[in-house]
Enzyme design. Sequence first.
Site, PDB file in Angstrom:
ATOM      1  N   LYS A 228     -42.212  37.717   5.876  1.00  0.00           N
ATOM      2  CA  LYS A 228     -41.075  37.755   6.796  1.00  0.00           C
ATOM      3  C   LYS A 228     -41.530  38.421   8.071  1.00  0.00           C
ATOM      4  O   LYS A 228     -42.466  39.238   8.065  1.00  0.00           O
ATOM      5  CB  LYS A 228     -39.923  38.566   6.197  1.00  0.00           C
ATOM      6  CG  LYS A 228     -38.572  38.183   6.745  1.00  0.00           C
ATOM      7  CD  LYS A 228     -38.096  36.901   6.098  1.00  0.00           C
ATOM      8  CE  LYS A 228     -36.693  36.519   6.430  1.00  0.00           C
ATOM      9  NZ  LYS A 228     -36.215  35.497   5.496  1.00  0.00           N
TER      10      LYS A 228
HETATM   11  N1  GLU Z   1     -35.589  31.929   6.615  1.00  0.00           N
HETATM   12  C1  GLU Z   1     -35.398  31.049   5.498  1.00  0.00           C
HETATM   13  C2  GLU Z   1     -35.274  31.839   4.213  1.00  0.00           C
HETATM   14  O1  GLU Z   1     -34.924  32.991   4.217  1.00  0.00           O
HETATM   15  C3  GLU Z   1     -36.448  29.945   5.446  1.00  0.00           C
HETATM   16  C4  GLU Z   1     -37.860  30.409   5.340  1.00  0.00           C
HETATM   17  C5  GLU Z   1     -38.867  29.268   5.525  1.00  0.00           C
HETATM   18  O2  GLU Z   1     -38.470  28.150   5.699  1.00  0.00           O
HETATM   19  O3  GLU Z   1     -40.063  29.581   5.478  1.00  0.00           O
HETATM   20  O4  GLU Z   1     -35.450  31.319   3.136  1.00  0.00           O
END
Ligand code: GLU
Length: 420
Positions: A110
């Site tokens: 993240k």
């Molecule tokens: N931000 C989204 C999540 O929390 C998608 C993450 C992604 O597609 O890598 O799952």
Amino acid sequence: MNEKSEFDSELFRTATSQLDAVAGRLGLEANIHERLRYPRRALVVTVPTQMDNGRTEVFVGYRVHHNTVLGPTKGGLRYHMDVNLGEVTALAMLMSWKCAIMGLPYGGAKGGVRCDPSAMSARELEHMTRRYTAEIMLMIGPDLDIPAPDLGTNEQIMAWMMDTYSMTQGRTVPGVVTGKPLLVGGSAGRREATGRGIVYALYQAARRLGQELKGWRIVVQGFGNVGAVAARLLWREGCLIVAVGDVRGGVYNPKGLDIRQLESHVAEAGTVAGFPASEAVGSAELLELPCDVLIPAALGSQIRQDNAHRVKASIVAEGANGPTTPEADTILRDRGVTVIPDILANAGGVVVSYFEWVQGLQYYFWRESEITARLQEIMTRAFNRVWVIASKEGTDLRTAALMEGVRRVADAFKLRGLYP
Ligand code: GLU
């Protein structure tokens, strides 16, 4: 490691307490448990950005890789004033379990920048995004770590990231981020993927509970990329969307809101507030309205010890990451509320991100019907695997989902062994 570490934050405490709760059930080896409680690596950067008024503002940004045992890391990038190291680390951990449950060849990651994107111009956002990308360059790449949109970021920001990375490589590298615009290597169906995944999960929940999705009364908190799509698709399936809220207000109509008209209203007004044929409802009240399904699709820690006993929904489908605190989770479970946890309910986004990444690596793009069919298959399989674990072990769905995700990561650790 010292518990009062640099990672301490509300969401980190939630994520680690969830992990601790399943460690015993899984019989996790102490060293693997310890390694899973903390990220493999975390980078803190400062992001000097020239603002429109000529001043240079310095933002703080992060990128965290939780673990890399299943493959390169994957996870979104968040622009929000609450972003801090502990929150980003917790979100990276959730991504690890989410990817493992879905059977994707990724570890969790993240990123985030502490800023208020709604108060920044497009030019300022572009400058900040490009500088942030340059600062985390050593952490990202198509076979290293692949960012994607999350709270406060969107397709345009992904396009700037892809461009910045590509310029330093002297060639276009579509596989470095997902959630890009279609024209520059995005995937059909990515924008709708998280909301669509929630619908597939709810469809399976209805089937397992011997009920019909059609006619369910739904309350949605958040009308962004996740909440608006979920509301629209569920409305089309014949559900009654009785209330919707966003940062600026909420609207309620027990007979159901017309979502197409609501979307036109939002396109003009920039908020659901003020929608005709509805009454205004406050953000706290929204979560406590009578309904069958509550979809928290905004921020974390919304359902807490102080309001969980007032939630009237019989199903909570977590569109956001970490919307329920551990104390609230216990209250909901004791009251017989079925919680479809974030790492299962909102995994549709990262599943289609995976499809986008594969398509980008192969320079071969699939039809939208192919993407939705594969998404449905993966969501359905994962939901039912988790449901069966919950029935066998006599646990709630969150515990079962964590057991599945954590076990896969722990088993991979064991298979790969300890280096050196
Ligand atoms: N931000 C989204 C999540 O929390 C998608 C993450 C992604 O597609 O890598 O799952």
